[in-house]
Motif scaffolding. Structure first.
Motif, mmCIF file in Angstrom:
data_model
loop_
_atom_site.group_PDB
_atom_site.id
_atom_site.type_symbol
_atom_site.label_atom_id
_atom_site.label_comp_id
_atom_site.label_asym_id
_atom_site.label_seq_id
_atom_site.Cartn_x
_atom_site.Cartn_y
_atom_site.Cartn_z
ATOM 1 N N SER A 72 -12.255 -0.605 -11.753
ATOM 2 C CA SER A 72 -12.229 0.849 -11.621
ATOM 3 C C SER A 72 -11.749 1.510 -12.901
ATOM 4 C CB SER A 72 -11.305 1.246 -10.463
ATOM 5 O OG SER A 72 -9.945 1.099 -10.843
ATOM 6 N N ASP A 73 -12.058 2.806 -13.009
ATOM 7 C CA ASP A 73 -11.568 3.599 -14.130
ATOM 8 C C ASP A 73 -10.149 4.094 -13.904
ATOM 9 O OD1 ASP A 73 -13.881 3.430 -15.662
ATOM 10 O OD2 ASP A 73 -14.797 5.165 -14.680
ATOM 11 N N GLY A 74 -9.606 3.839 -12.728
ATOM 12 C CA GLY A 74 -8.250 4.302 -12.454
ATOM 13 C C GLY A 74 -8.047 4.821 -11.047
ATOM 14 N N LEU A 75 -9.115 4.901 -10.239
ATOM 15 C CA LEU A 75 -8.994 5.392 -8.871
ATOM 16 C C LEU A 75 -9.405 4.295 -7.897
ATOM 17 C CD1 LEU A 75 -8.420 7.710 -6.905
ATOM 18 C CD2 LEU A 75 -10.807 8.423 -7.154
ATOM 19 N N VAL A 76 -8.498 4.000 -6.966
ATOM 20 C CA VAL A 76 -8.733 2.958 -5.965
ATOM 21 C C VAL A 76 -8.449 3.536 -4.587
ATOM 22 C CG1 VAL A 76 -8.093 0.647 -5.169
ATOM 23 C CG2 VAL A 76 -7.998 1.194 -7.614
ATOM 24 N N ILE A 77 -9.344 3.286 -3.643
ATOM 25 C CA ILE A 77 -9.161 3.725 -2.258
ATOM 26 C C ILE A 77 -8.839 2.501 -1.423
ATOM 27 C CG2 ILE A 77 -10.260 4.783 -0.245
ATOM 28 C CD1 ILE A 77 -11.993 6.393 -2.189
ATOM 29 N N ASN A 78 -7.729 2.556 -0.706
ATOM 30 C CA ASN A 78 -7.285 1.412 0.086
ATOM 31 C C ASN A 78 -7.769 1.503 1.528
ATOM 32 O OD1 ASN A 78 -5.852 -0.891 1.019
ATOM 33 N ND2 ASN A 78 -4.234 0.475 1.773
ATOM 34 N N GLY A 79 -8.659 0.585 1.898
ATOM 35 C CA GLY A 79 -9.118 0.490 3.273
ATOM 36 C C GLY A 79 -8.770 -0.852 3.891
ATOM 37 N N ILE A 80 -7.758 -1.549 3.335
ATOM 38 C CA ILE A 80 -7.321 -2.834 3.886
ATOM 39 C C ILE A 80 -6.599 -2.579 5.193
ATOM 40 C CG2 ILE A 80 -5.918 -4.888 3.473
ATOM 41 C CD1 ILE A 80 -6.199 -4.348 0.469
ATOM 42 N N ASP A 81 -6.842 -3.429 6.193
ATOM 43 C CA ASP A 81 -6.219 -3.210 7.497
ATOM 44 C C ASP A 81 -4.702 -3.179 7.353
ATOM 45 O OD1 ASP A 81 -5.211 -6.171 8.591
ATOM 46 O OD2 ASP A 81 -6.892 -6.273 7.193
ATOM 47 N N VAL A 82 -4.087 -2.351 8.179
ATOM 48 C CA VAL A 82 -2.698 -1.962 7.996
ATOM 49 C C VAL A 82 -1.734 -3.137 7.982
ATOM 50 C CG1 VAL A 82 -2.443 -1.522 10.472
ATOM 51 C CG2 VAL A 82 -0.878 -0.446 8.861
ATOM 52 N N HIS A 83 -1.944 -4.141 8.809
ATOM 53 C CA HIS A 83 -0.974 -5.225 8.913
ATOM 54 C C HIS A 83 -0.991 -6.147 7.709
ATOM 55 C CE1 HIS A 83 -0.196 -3.801 12.877
ATOM 56 N NE2 HIS A 83 -1.448 -3.977 13.248
ATOM 57 N N ASN A 84 -2.041 -6.080 6.906
ATOM 58 C CA ASN A 84 -2.138 -6.925 5.717
ATOM 59 C C ASN A 84 -2.063 -6.139 4.419
ATOM 60 O OD1 ASN A 84 -2.690 -9.549 7.054
ATOM 61 N ND2 ASN A 84 -4.516 -8.513 7.776
ATOM 62 N N ALA A 85 -1.973 -4.819 4.523
ATOM 63 C CA ALA A 85 -2.114 -3.985 3.334
ATOM 64 C C ALA A 85 -1.029 -4.242 2.301
ATOM 65 C CB ALA A 85 -2.133 -2.515 3.730
ATOM 66 N N VAL A 86 0.242 -4.184 2.687
ATOM 67 C CA VAL A 86 1.321 -4.321 1.701
ATOM 68 C C VAL A 86 1.258 -5.678 1.020
ATOM 69 C CG1 VAL A 86 3.811 -4.381 1.360
ATOM 70 C CG2 VAL A 86 2.815 -2.657 2.868
ATOM 71 N N ALA A 87 1.074 -6.743 1.808
ATOM 72 C CA ALA A 87 1.017 -8.085 1.221
ATOM 73 C C ALA A 87 -0.188 -8.243 0.303
ATOM 74 C CB ALA A 87 0.979 -9.136 2.331
ATOM 75 N N ALA A 88 -1.352 -7.774 0.754
ATOM 76 C CA ALA A 88 -2.567 -7.929 -0.042
ATOM 77 C C ALA A 88 -2.482 -7.126 -1.329
ATOM 78 C CB ALA A 88 -3.787 -7.502 0.765
ATOM 79 N N LEU A 89 -1.969 -5.910 -1.248
ATOM 80 C CA LEU A 89 -1.857 -5.074 -2.440
ATOM 81 C C LEU A 89 -0.805 -5.620 -3.402
ATOM 82 C CD1 LEU A 89 -2.087 -1.577 -0.727
ATOM 83 C CD2 LEU A 89 -3.849 -2.654 -2.140
ATOM 84 N N ASP A 94 -0.497 -6.191 -10.561
ATOM 85 C CA ASP A 94 -0.816 -6.012 -11.986
ATOM 86 C C ASP A 94 -2.147 -5.300 -12.180
ATOM 87 O OD1 ASP A 94 1.523 -7.246 -12.690
ATOM 88 O OD2 ASP A 94 0.617 -9.198 -13.136
ATOM 89 N N ARG A 95 -3.109 -5.570 -11.294
ATOM 90 C CA ARG A 95 -4.426 -4.925 -11.400
ATOM 91 C C ARG A 95 -4.360 -3.449 -11.001
ATOM 92 N NH1 ARG A 95 -8.811 -8.555 -11.561
ATOM 93 N NH2 ARG A 95 -8.077 -10.549 -12.374
ATOM 94 N N LEU A 96 -3.342 -3.095 -10.218
ATOM 95 C CA LEU A 96 -3.204 -1.716 -9.746
ATOM 96 C C LEU A 96 -2.249 -0.894 -10.598
ATOM 97 C CD1 LEU A 96 -3.008 -2.456 -5.915
ATOM 98 C CD2 LEU A 96 -4.873 -1.283 -7.080
ATOM 99 N N ALA A 97 -1.568 -1.529 -11.539
ATOM 100 C CA ALA A 97 -0.598 -0.823 -12.368
ATOM 101 C C ALA A 97 -1.270 0.315 -13.134
ATOM 102 C CB ALA A 97 0.054 -1.793 -13.336
ATOM 103 N N GLY A 98 -0.666 1.502 -13.056
ATOM 104 C CA GLY A 98 -1.178 2.666 -13.769
ATOM 105 C C GLY A 98 -2.290 3.397 -13.057
ATOM 106 N N ARG A 99 -2.799 2.831 -11.966
ATOM 107 C CA ARG A 99 -3.916 3.444 -11.248
ATOM 108 C C ARG A 99 -3.422 4.335 -10.103
ATOM 109 N NH1 ARG A 99 -6.215 -0.979 -13.628
ATOM 110 N NH2 ARG A 99 -8.457 -0.827 -14.080
ATOM 111 N N THR A 100 -4.301 5.227 -9.671
ATOM 112 C CA THR A 100 -4.053 6.022 -8.469
ATOM 113 C C THR A 100 -4.620 5.264 -7.276
ATOM 114 O OG1 THR A 100 -4.100 8.139 -9.636
ATOM 115 C CG2 THR A 100 -4.596 8.174 -7.271
ATOM 116 N N LEU A 101 -3.781 5.044 -6.272
ATOM 117 C CA LEU A 101 -4.194 4.345 -5.060
ATOM 118 C C LEU A 101 -4.117 5.304 -3.883
ATOM 119 C CD1 LEU A 101 -4.904 1.540 -3.706
ATOM 120 C CD2 LEU A 101 -2.456 1.425 -3.162
#
Length: 237
Positions: A72-89, A94-101
């Motif tokens: 991505s250029d800096g924008l990420v939309i999170n659609g990971i199911d809620v029970h796995n979201a924090v762990a998966a993210l 490091d891949r999400l650092a500096g990006r808007t989630l």
């Protein structure tokens, strides 16, 4: 713009299709791309296999969560199911650092064993966890301190988020919350491109608590109007 959508469920698909329609380059993330493409049965919500969706939307790229975020250029939309979201993210921090989630999940716990259940057409109403003193949006922000987390989209079905004019000509309100003002503006700009004209900035990520807890009121209104009826809520000021 290159935008990543993490997840392949019905909500994520609404954003994937709309972003592609708007001319963005969409990179979709899933835990295991080969396993996702190998599925031949609908998911637990009855959503058809993702490979059927991809066949109808050529040009969409399917990656692992981390590779999609990195593309991505800096924008990420999170659609990971809620029970796995924090762990998966957290595993791709490091891949999400500096990006808007952008996160739109409601932290539902399904089939709760509670003293006073709320019966619904599909069984007992889920309970929220976290609730009151915390929110999923805040948990994600704490887990990803280098990422600019914005809570939005959460007070509507995602099919309506990407097509607000389907309800009342678009005359209803969407909310955004997050610690970074520029990230909130980025989310606001995306909502504007979707067709939203009334977007209320709620300030810091703590306001995610209110948006997530609104889910029960949204359900109550939906039941009163008729199960499956889409509607919007307008803040009159």
């Amino acid at each position: 713009m290159k935008i990543a959508v993490l997840g392949t469920g019905a909500g994520a698909r609404a954003h994937i299709a709309k972003l592609a329609e708007l001319g963005h380059e969409v990179h979709v993330g899933t835990r295991d791309p080969q396993a996702t493409l190998a599925r031949t049965e609908p998911d637990m919500m009855g959503t058809p296999p993702f490979k059927e969706f991809l066949a109808e939307h050529p040009g969409i790229e399917l990656h692992t969560f981390g590779d999609a975020a990195a593309a991505s250029d800096g924008l990420v939309i999170n659609g990971i199911d809620v029970h796995n979201a924090v762990a998966a993210l957290s595993t791709i921090a490091d891949r999400l650092a500096g990006r808007t989630l952008i996160d739109y999940a409601v932290p539902f716990i399904y089939n709760p064993d509670i003293e006073h259940p709320w019966p619904t057409p599909w069984g007992t109403m889920p309970v929220l966890d976290p609730c009151d003193s915390d929110s999923l949006g805040e948990q994600i922000q704490r887990a990803l301190p280098r990422t600019k987390v914005v809570k939005t989209f959460v007070t509507q079905e995602q099919a309506t988020v990407v097509d607000p004019k389907a309800i009342g000509g678009g005359d209803h309100t969407m909310f955004v919350a997050g610690e970074d003002a520029d990230a909130r503006q980025q989310a606001t700009d995306l909502l504007t491109s979707y067709g939203w004209t009334d977007i209320l900035d709620l300030g810091g990520i703590v306001a995610a608590r209110g948006m997530e807890m609104y889910a029960h009121m949204h359900s109550a209104i939906g039941f009163a109007l008729g199960f499956g009826t889409h509607f919007g809520v307008k803040v009159v000021r």
